[in-house]
Design an enzyme around this catalytic site. Sequence first.
Site, short mmCIF file in Angstrom:
data_model
loop_
_atom_site.label_atom_id
_atom_site.label_comp_id
_atom_site.label_asym_id
_atom_site.label_seq_id
_atom_site.Cartn_x
_atom_site.Cartn_y
_atom_site.Cartn_z
N GLY B 302 46.53 139.42 -3.89
CA GLY B 302 47.50 139.93 -2.91
C GLY B 302 47.78 141.41 -3.11
N SER B 303 49.05 141.77 -2.89
CA SER B 303 49.40 143.19 -2.85
C SER B 303 49.23 143.91 -4.17
CB SER B 303 50.85 143.35 -2.42
OG SER B 303 51.03 142.78 -1.16
N THR B 304 49.12 143.18 -5.27
CA THR B 304 48.93 143.88 -6.54
C THR B 304 47.60 144.62 -6.55
OG1 THR B 304 48.01 141.83 -7.45
CG2 THR B 304 50.33 142.29 -7.92
N MET B 305 46.77 144.37 -5.50
CA MET B 305 45.47 145.05 -5.38
C MET B 305 45.61 146.42 -4.72
SD MET B 305 42.69 143.96 -6.44
CE MET B 305 40.94 143.78 -6.29
N THR B 582 52.23 140.64 1.56
CA THR B 582 51.16 139.96 0.82
C THR B 582 51.46 140.02 -0.65
OG1 THR B 582 49.91 141.97 0.67
CG2 THR B 582 49.44 140.52 2.51
#
Lengths: 385, 582
Positions: B302-305, B582
């Site tokens: 998710g958004s940690t990407m 996300t």
Amino acid sequence: MIGNSARRYAPITPFDEALGWAIALLLSISLVMVYSASIAYAEADAATQNRYFYLIRHMIFMGIGLTGAYAVFQFPTAFWQKYAGKVFIIGVVLLVLVLIPGIGRVVNGARRWIGLFVINLQPSEVMKLATVLYVADYTVRKSHKLHSLKEGFAPVFGAMVVVAFLLLREPDFGALMVVMSIAMGLLFLGGINMRIFTGLAAMAVVAVATLIITSPYRLKRVLGFLDPWDDPYGKGYQLSHSLIAFGRGEWFGVGLGGSVEKLFYLPEAHTDFIMAVIAEEFGFAGLLVVLGLYAWIVRRAFHIGVESKKLERYYQALVAQGIGIWLGIQTFFNIGVNMGLLPTKGLTLPLMSFGGSAMLLNMAALAILLRVDWENRRIMRGYKV
Amino acid sequence: MRVYSMNTRSPKASPALRMTPGRVRLVLLALALLFLALIGRALYLQVAQQDFLQNQGEARFRRALVLEANRGVITDRNGEPLAISSPVQTIWASPASMEPVPPAKLRELARLLELGPAELDAKLSDRKREFVYLKRQISPELADKVMALGIPGIAKQQEFRRFYPAGESMAQLIGFTGVDGRGQEGLELAREKMLAGKNGRRVVLKDRRGHIIEDVAAIEYPKDGQTLNLAIDQRIQYLAYRELAAAVEVNKAKAGSIVVLDGKSGELLALANVPSFNPNSRKELDPERRRNRAVIDMFEPGSTMKPFPIAMALNAGKVNPNMVFDTNPYSIGPARVRDSHPKPAMTLTEVIQKSSNVGASKVALLFSPEQMWTFYDEVGFGRSVHAGFPGEIAGRLRHWQSWRPIEQATMSFGYGVSVSLLQLARAYTIFTNNGSLLPVSLTRLSSPLPAKPIISPDAARQMREMLMTVTQAGGTGTRAQVLGYNVGGKSGTARKLVNGGYQADKHRGLFIGFAPATNPRLIVAVMIDEPGAGSYYGGSVAGPAFSNTMAGALRIMGVEPDAPSNNSLLPVNQVPEIREDT
């Protein structure tokens, strides 16, 4: 002729020193080997907890045996001839007593011992000596009738059947074999008719075979002996370990104290199977020495017998040779069992095994043998007995 | 002297004994023959059969003993034991050398060993066997009681049992050994060779009661296993596990993982998973509990990407933190990219702070699929971390040639690519280590391993500054703040992919960050699987666990605060929850 032989054999010493030395040597070996064979058991057994337990007892037995032998030596051989019948009856009474529960003690399924304070008396050992004394006397008394089945043979045969019956009730098959060998040997030497003897021998073979086949306990032992490797952890356990001890000994042995078999593998290492320990620790050489000493004693016994006969001391002659047969045949049986030649019987090695009664009676027998020789020498030198 | 002959048969002619010399000789000869038979038999046994008999003897007395090497200790970075071997006893029997035992003793034996009488009988039934285990790994006290029964053929043997002082807090990481002392899971398995050492050997003669009589061959001494000095700090580990367990419980989650890395050296300071098990009891066989999720489970991050495409663009000079992006929803083919709280325009910093899918995808689309794949590949996605765990997974990064345009966009906000938590945390070392990717080290290092430069130090610094805004007012990760320290990080909330479809009610909440943000020392990554207590956003489900773990770890490591005065935590109830999509 008597004069000649007396001069020829004129003994310098009052008794047979060589025989004495052989006995002393065997007893010394016995002390060392009983200690060696029993040390592990004595140390580990919670009841004894003392490595000298068996050695000390063995020394006590030997001391008692030597004292007893000294006492026996004081009696003229004529005394034994006179009381041979009574000694035999005492032997029979003891054999009866041992069968009575409460008097006779059962060890390993056999009722063989009568408890007497320190020593457990084994009547079958007494019977061996009693047989020598009695059958010798009988043979001398009935010498002119030995050709007759009814008058010469039947009475002694009857007496021996009683003894055989009592010994089998214990059961003590080994003692029976020794007693029968002594009796047959003495009758043979005494001149029993060859036909009777042959018939007796044949009968004995048939009887022994029947006894073995009809008793599961004996049959088991025989089967274990025929092939110990068939069931080395069951029936063949003891024998297989005894054989391993012989194999480990090779020519010169693993050395005194080096036996592994005596470390709880071989049961009865210090009693019936002491020869296996000797063979393991001293090898074939050790076995030859021990066997040679026994052969020497047997040879001396027969020689003393021959000397007695020359002096027309027929009873003494037969007693001496009877003792020779006894020690010789029991030695053969015991070592034969150790080496798997014969089924296990529960016979000690004379003068060697740990055990009070056997030691005492063996010593007494040898004292009588020495007494016979001592008397012979006195007569030859012109003294009275 | 009269001479008798054996032929004298006349009844009246024998007034005295017929002890003829012939008969005497015959008897002596018979005895001599018997003695000769003994000598012959002795020669046969002692000479001809000696090999056979000695072999039989050796089969009974000779024993090869294993001298067990002591298994190496596993310690944390400060030498605190995490896995140690303690002596225990094993009871065995030799049915072949057992004599008949009184039944009462056998019953007592069965009672002490907690075996059924039938079970014990079965073990002892084969009288040919020389060795059978009765009970393994019992206490020395109980073993003494068994031996006090004095049953011949029963013996004890010393063995070692592994003891794990850290218990369930690091059960999956350390793993455990089997009853045979070999590693079965975790580091016990991975480092088996090093820990096990080499057993020695001794050949002896034994008496029937099992005492050693003598050595019959040279003793091969055992080589003890080596100590495994991990990078783990037990205190941080325990703290991380406790915080993770609390977060999983509070959020009624299915599972969770946490990873703490040293952002300057790549050393793994803590790694924990929930649910866990007690490695000391070994009764827990549930594979769900035994799985080292942080290492072997892969998921869409998710958004940690999002920081990665943005870092790539900063590094390439294509963007700067203040560049403004049109963040209105837009379409790629049939698919639409949108944010849950749409704003017409955001600066690049706001794209990170508010976690805008539109913004992140637009940055990603400045590159070709090949360039983006290459960058992701370089920071380690789709490749095993090679930290040295059993079953480490590489994650999933499909080759760029198979990408569709919408996939390049979704991969910028963490869909269509799968990673492990350890892999993700490691990728963040490019922000903490001035743009260079560090390898993960399980063992304590005296000096850092060579790092691989990925982005410029300047781009890394700019990323740290942007990531700091996430925990500040208006960001998605305000609950990840730590008193006295600036914290940079990124929250993530990913719908779970189940049977090929994204589930509206199954999520993973993530938070990954570092502190002190101006000169980062620690990276903490928290993943909460299927939070079920209402909120499922990464900032709120994983943020508090992150914050508490980071705060404690910084203190434990003695890291100086970088914001003693101007960092004031917002009270939790005043923190507006900014929800990223996300």
